[in-house]
Write a protein that holds these residues in place. Structure first.
Motif, PDB file in Angstrom:
ATOM      1  N   GLY A 161       0.817  -1.210   0.000  1.00 35.25           N
ATOM      2  CA  GLY A 161       0.000   0.000   0.000  1.00 35.25           C
ATOM      3  C   GLY A 161       0.850   1.259   0.000  1.00 35.25           C
ATOM      4  N   MET A 162       1.972   1.224   0.717  1.00 31.74           N
ATOM      5  CA  MET A 162       2.854   2.384   0.751  1.00 31.74           C
ATOM      6  C   MET A 162       3.452   2.666  -0.625  1.00 31.74           C
ATOM      7  N   LEU A 163       3.869   1.589  -1.317  1.00 33.04           N
ATOM      8  CA  LEU A 163       4.418   1.753  -2.664  1.00 33.04           C
ATOM      9  C   LEU A 163       3.359   2.280  -3.634  1.00 33.04           C
ATOM     10  N   GLU A 164       2.151   1.725  -3.540  1.00 32.21           N
ATOM     11  CA  GLU A 164       1.069   2.174  -4.419  1.00 32.21           C
ATOM     12  C   GLU A 164       0.729   3.637  -4.165  1.00 32.21           C
ATOM     13  N   ALA A 165       0.539   3.977  -2.899  1.00 28.36           N
ATOM     14  CA  ALA A 165       0.128   5.342  -2.569  1.00 28.36           C
ATOM     15  C   ALA A 165       1.230   6.340  -2.905  1.00 28.36           C
TER      16      ALA A 165
END
Length: 508
Positions: A161-165
């Protein structure tokens, strides 16, 4: 000018046939390249860039040398890619990562720009202004490149999620920073003070975010009223709302990139009908945009020019990989208590992709003097360090022990009955190390209404009963009510970590 005037006809049917022939062949080769990329562990972007180089001026000789056209088409492609990213991102998967990702996309960007600029000035004796400009161009990461080599290595929700966001959020501030720096250098007499530029950037990002959220919500409500239409038209309408958000925000001089991403994120999480059709259509457009973007950038590059930049690209890339990215991650994420293993992985996973190469055209189109070499430098850096970082990403994830033993993922299924019932289908893999192995189906204790409908084992498929024992390598198809999806995923993760006693013991 008349329609019958031959001189007025800039494009005829014979040229159309050649363009369609070349374009369709490129797409077929690009689709085939995905299989090669999957086996080699390299992102597809490198293969698409290679296709572009082969077609370009020093390859087959197709002329394309307009930085202005490349920038316009690049922005169009980035809008489609961001809309696709927003539509396919579940809010539940990034909710806990939004604050850290925002820190990476703002504070982290500034740290990265500063470190790269200092290195360029001190080591390569580059002018301070150009050094800052290059640092800004290289500040944006590309999650698409990361996930293309991590499909077989499931990451924890917080990390993915951190990479996506981060990739969704950081394009907007980086584009604004590169544009501001370019204009400052090209027209110093008209330059605004830095504090005014900073305030303007905050206002534009805030305005773009508000416009994107509003258009996404209003557009979603409109599409819910139009749900009885065909799935194809419905999908087209949803994508159009994302593009509308970009256009509306850019028209009033706010950030169109953050607007289209947030509008698509809202739309993708409003439980709209025809979800699978929308997702499939968005992913198809996203792939088309990526293929076209990278092939175009490859055609714009000159092999003779980029080879000359290899030494400088290696120096800048090493600074970016070993100093700038780790320091930006450390400064941004330490206040959030992110473990050092995850910080180390995020440092290595900061792959650069299309955005820096597209932004490298901005200084040329804004008439910054003496920066023609910057495009070649950025292009070569992206290629070299994708070759270095990408193949090692799965190994780095395993060595740092940041992988998830089992991961439930949505299966793209075109099924009207499932949509009408408000149900969703999940695929769960029992991977080596998962404690799902040995558990009987009834011991999963899934939420009421969720059921394991099919087990795929080796070459056989069968419908399990309550006492079917799961084995390593099994793949499960699970049907669950849409409202229970998160609870079902959480239950599978808990059993995967702690086994059949998950939920009974107080220490798991």
């Amino acid at each position: 000018m008349t329609m019958g005037d031959p001189a007025a006809a800039g494009f005829d049917l014979s040229q159309l046939s050649l363009v369609l022939l070349a374009g369709s062949l490129v797409l077929v080769v690009a689709v085939a390249a995905v299989r090669l990329a999957t086996h080699s562990g390299l992102p597809t972007l490198l293969l698409y860039l290679a296709i572009g180089l082969a077609l370009g001026r020093e390859g087959l000789g197709i002329p394309f040398d307009s930085e202005q056209m490349a920038q316009v088409l690049g922005y169009c492609a980035l809008v489609l890619i961001l809309v696709e990213g927003g539509l396919t991102t579940r809010w539940s998967s990034i909710r806990a990562s939004v604050a850290p990702a925002l820190a990476l996309s703002t504070v982290g960007v500034l740290v990265s720009v500063a470190v790269v600029a200092v290195a360029l000035h001190q080591i390569l004796d580059t002018d301070w202004r150009i050094s800052l400009l290059i640092g800004a161009i290289l500040a944006s990461t590309d999650a698409a490149a990361v996930f293309s080599v991590l499909r077989v290595v499931p990451l924890p929700r917080r990390l993915s999620g951190m990479l996506e966001a981060e990739s969704g959020f950081n394009d907007a501030p980086v584009v604004m920073l590169v544009t501001a720096l370019s204009l400052q250098i090209a027209h110093p007499a008209d330059a605004e003070p830095w504090w005014a530029i900073g305030l303007l950037a905050i206002a534009e990002l805030t305005g773009g975010a508000l416009i994107g959220l509003a258009i996404g919500w209003l557009g979603g409500k409109l599409m819910q009223r139009l749900a009885q239409g065909t799935s194809g038209l419905f999908s087209l309408g949803v994508m159009s709302i994302g593009v509308l958000a970009y256009a509306a925000a850019a028209t009033v001089h706010t950030s169109g990139f953050i607007a289209c991403y947030l509008a698509a994120l809202v739309l993708g999480n409003m439980h709209l009908s025809h979800r699978q059709s929308v997702t499939g259509f968005a992913e198809a457009l996203g792939w088309l945009a990526q293929i076209g973007l990278f092939v175009m950038l490859g055609m714009l590059a000159r092999p003779s020019g980029i080879v000359e930049e290899i030494p400088r690209a290696i120096v800048v890339g090493l600074v970016l990989l070993l100093v700038a990215r780790p320091l930006s991650v450390l400064v941004s994420l330490t206040p959030f208590g992110v473990p050092w293993r995850e910080q180390a992985f995020l440092s290595w996973a900061g792959l650069r992709g299309a955005v820096p190469v597209v932004l490298a055209t901005v200084p040329v189109t804004t008439s910054v003097p003496g920066v023609e070499w910057v495009f070649d430098l950025v292009f070569m850096l992206v290629v070299i360090f994708t070759l270095v970082q990408a193949p090692l990403l799965p190994w780095v994830a395993r060595r740092l022990r940041v992988t998830e033993p089992a991961l439930a993922t949505g299966v793209v299924v075109e099924s009207v009955p499932l949509e009408q019932l408000g149900a969703e289908m999940l695929e769960v893999a029992v991977v080596p190390g998962s404690r799902l192995a040995g558990v009987e189906v009834y011991e999963l204790r899934l939420p009421r209404g969720a059921n394991v409908s099919l087990v795929v084992r080796d070459e056989a498929t069968f419908v399990p009963d309550a006492h079917t024992r799961l084995l390593t390598g099994d793949r499960l198809l699970v049907v669950t009510p849409g409202a229970l999806r998160e609870a079902t995923e959480a239950r599978f993760r808990a059993v995967s970590r702690a086994g059949r006693l998950a939920g009974w013991r107080t220490d798991v």
